[in-house]
Enzyme design. Structure first.
Site, PDB file in Angstrom:
ATOM      1  N   GLY A  50      48.745 -15.276 -71.245  1.00 54.76           N
ATOM      2  CA  GLY A  50      48.964 -15.634 -72.805  1.00 54.76           C
ATOM      3  C   GLY A  50      48.845 -14.564 -73.680  1.00 54.76           C
ATOM      4  N   GLU A  72      47.031 -14.553 -60.949  1.00 54.43           N
ATOM      5  CA  GLU A  72      47.229 -14.215 -62.291  1.00 54.43           C
ATOM      6  C   GLU A  72      46.489 -13.181 -63.061  1.00 54.43           C
ATOM      7  OE1 GLU A  72      48.874 -18.142 -64.052  1.00 54.43           O
ATOM      8  OE2 GLU A  72      46.990 -18.593 -63.696  1.00 54.43           O
ATOM      9  N   LYS A 121      48.404 -26.621 -69.409  1.00 54.62           N
ATOM     10  CA  LYS A 121      47.147 -26.536 -70.361  1.00 54.62           C
ATOM     11  C   LYS A 121      47.048 -27.501 -71.150  1.00 54.62           C
ATOM     12  CE  LYS A 121      47.479 -21.702 -69.406  1.00 54.62           C
ATOM     13  NZ  LYS A 121      47.190 -20.411 -69.803  1.00 54.62           N
ATOM     14  N   SER A 179      52.432 -14.614 -68.730  1.00 57.09           N
ATOM     15  CA  SER A 179      53.417 -14.181 -69.505  1.00 57.09           C
ATOM     16  C   SER A 179      54.901 -14.194 -69.112  1.00 57.09           C
ATOM     17  CB  SER A 179      53.170 -13.038 -70.390  1.00 57.09           C
ATOM     18  OG  SER A 179      51.950 -13.006 -71.070  1.00 57.09           O
ATOM     19  N   GLU A 190      40.756 -19.839 -66.754  1.00 55.66           N
ATOM     20  CA  GLU A 190      40.225 -20.567 -67.997  1.00 55.66           C
ATOM     21  C   GLU A 190      39.126 -21.343 -67.619  1.00 55.66           C
ATOM     22  OE1 GLU A 190      43.853 -21.926 -69.633  1.00 55.66           O
ATOM     23  OE2 GLU A 190      44.644 -19.764 -69.968  1.00 55.66           O
ATOM     24  N   HIS A 197      41.780 -22.166 -62.046  1.00 55.19           N
ATOM     25  CA  HIS A 197      42.455 -21.213 -62.948  1.00 55.19           C
ATOM     26  C   HIS A 197      41.419 -20.410 -63.971  1.00 55.19           C
ATOM     27  CE1 HIS A 197      44.311 -20.249 -66.639  1.00 55.19           C
ATOM     28  NE2 HIS A 197      45.509 -20.396 -66.232  1.00 55.19           N
ATOM     29  N   ASN A 246      52.345 -24.987 -66.086  1.00 56.58           N
ATOM     30  CA  ASN A 246      50.872 -25.345 -66.414  1.00 56.58           C
ATOM     31  C   ASN A 246      50.811 -25.466 -68.023  1.00 56.58           C
ATOM     32  OD1 ASN A 246      48.301 -25.583 -66.587  1.00 56.58           O
ATOM     33  ND2 ASN A 246      47.632 -23.173 -66.475  1.00 56.58           N
TER      34      ASN A 246
HETATM   35  P1  PGA Z   1      50.988 -17.881 -69.627  1.00 55.45           P
HETATM   36  O1  PGA Z   1      49.879 -18.549 -68.900  1.00 55.45           O
HETATM   37  O2  PGA Z   1      52.393 -17.992 -68.968  1.00 55.45           O
HETATM   38  O3  PGA Z   1      51.052 -18.617 -71.009  1.00 55.45           O
HETATM   39  O4  PGA Z   1      50.548 -16.456 -69.876  1.00 55.45           O
HETATM   40  C1  PGA Z   1      49.975 -18.699 -67.487  1.00 55.45           C
HETATM   41  C2  PGA Z   1      48.986 -19.419 -66.788  1.00 55.45           C
HETATM   42  O5  PGA Z   1      47.656 -19.145 -67.359  1.00 55.45           O
HETATM   43  O6  PGA Z   1      48.965 -20.212 -66.026  1.00 55.45           O
END
Ligand code: PGA
Length: 258
Positions: A180, A174, A12, A220, A104, A102, A10
């Protein structure tokens, strides 16, 4: 039934279309080098909308086996919905997947489980595979309520879907506190919730749907931790953010069995 692991990057809101071409090309070269078996481990990239056409041209032109998708989709077919992108626009571009719900999007765009479920249904109706995201915030985890919280999300998201539709979908667990942050859930944490999700799907539908649905862990994920996470029986893949932006690192994640 054996489920094919699915490793999805992903991106983003990162990489313009030129950078996207570079990353896909580097990833494809790397995977050719290591003779990656795409049937054994599926590889997916999820770029921003503006990169999809470029990614499609590259993948179709070079006959690559990398699949791709979008980070969101509209519940509408067409019309006065400024800023939105429809399922048919995505299928025309050869997308196989679409991420819905997601954390976010839930946080910054107020998306609810009910809306996420409708997006998933819309995607399935168009022949796209939804990657439905769920996961708890840190306070919920600290209160020890992460399993019940995530299962409530699952109940609400899946309410409008049939067992057959769920069987061909992907669910991404997640935990928000691990996205992140560099704070990765332990393989046991990932298994606890992914196993509970599969158990719930067996209750809501049947064993067939529960055995077929693929459940990813995200938060992560890196080359250094992917192996232990993927070793867990109910974890069928990873949704990878930051580490999917580097071709060498994402190659190592995808080839976690080597
Ligand atoms: P990350 O993000 O691997 O940077 O923690 C995962 C995600 O939000 O899909």
């Amino acid at each position: 039934m054996t489920r094919t692991p699915i490793m999805a990057g992903n991106w983003k809101m990162n990489l313009d279309h030129l950078e996207a071409a570079h990353l896909v090309q580097s990833l494809a070269w790397n995977l050719t080098d290591v003779e990656h078996d795409y049937e054994a481990v599926e590889v997916v990239v999820v770029p921003p909308f503006t990169d999809i056409r470029t990614v499609q041209t590259l993948i179709e032109g070079d006959n690559l086996k990398i699949r791709y998708g979008a980070q969101d989709v509209s519940t509408h077919d067409e019309g006065a919905y400024t800023g939105e992108v429809s399922t048919s626009m995505l299928t025309k571009l050869g997308c196989s997947y679409v991420v819905v719900g997601h954390s976010e999007r839930r946080e910054y765009h107020g998306e609810t489980n009910e809306l996420v479920g409708r997006k998933a249904k819309k995607a399935l109706d168009a022949g796209l595979t939804p990657i439905m995201c769920c996961g708890e915030a840190l306070e919920v985890r600290k209160a020890g309520e992460h399993v019940s919280f995530v299962l409530a999300q699952i109940d609400a998201m899946l309410a409008g879907l049939s067992g057959e539709e769920v069987a061909k979908s992907v669910i991404a667990y997640e935990p928000i506190w691990a996205i992140g942050t560099g704070e990765v859930a332990t393989p046991e944490d990932a298994q606890e919730v992914c196993g509970a999700i599969r158990g719930r799907i067996a209750e809501l539908y049947d064993e067939g749907a529960a055995e077929a649905v693929r459940i990813q862990y995200g938060g992560s994920v890196k080359s250094s931790n992917v192996r232990d996470i993927m070793a867990k029986p109910d974890v069928d893949g990873a949704l990878v953010g930051g580490a999917s932006l580097k071709a060498d690192e994402f190659t190592k994640i995808v080839t976690f069995t080597k």
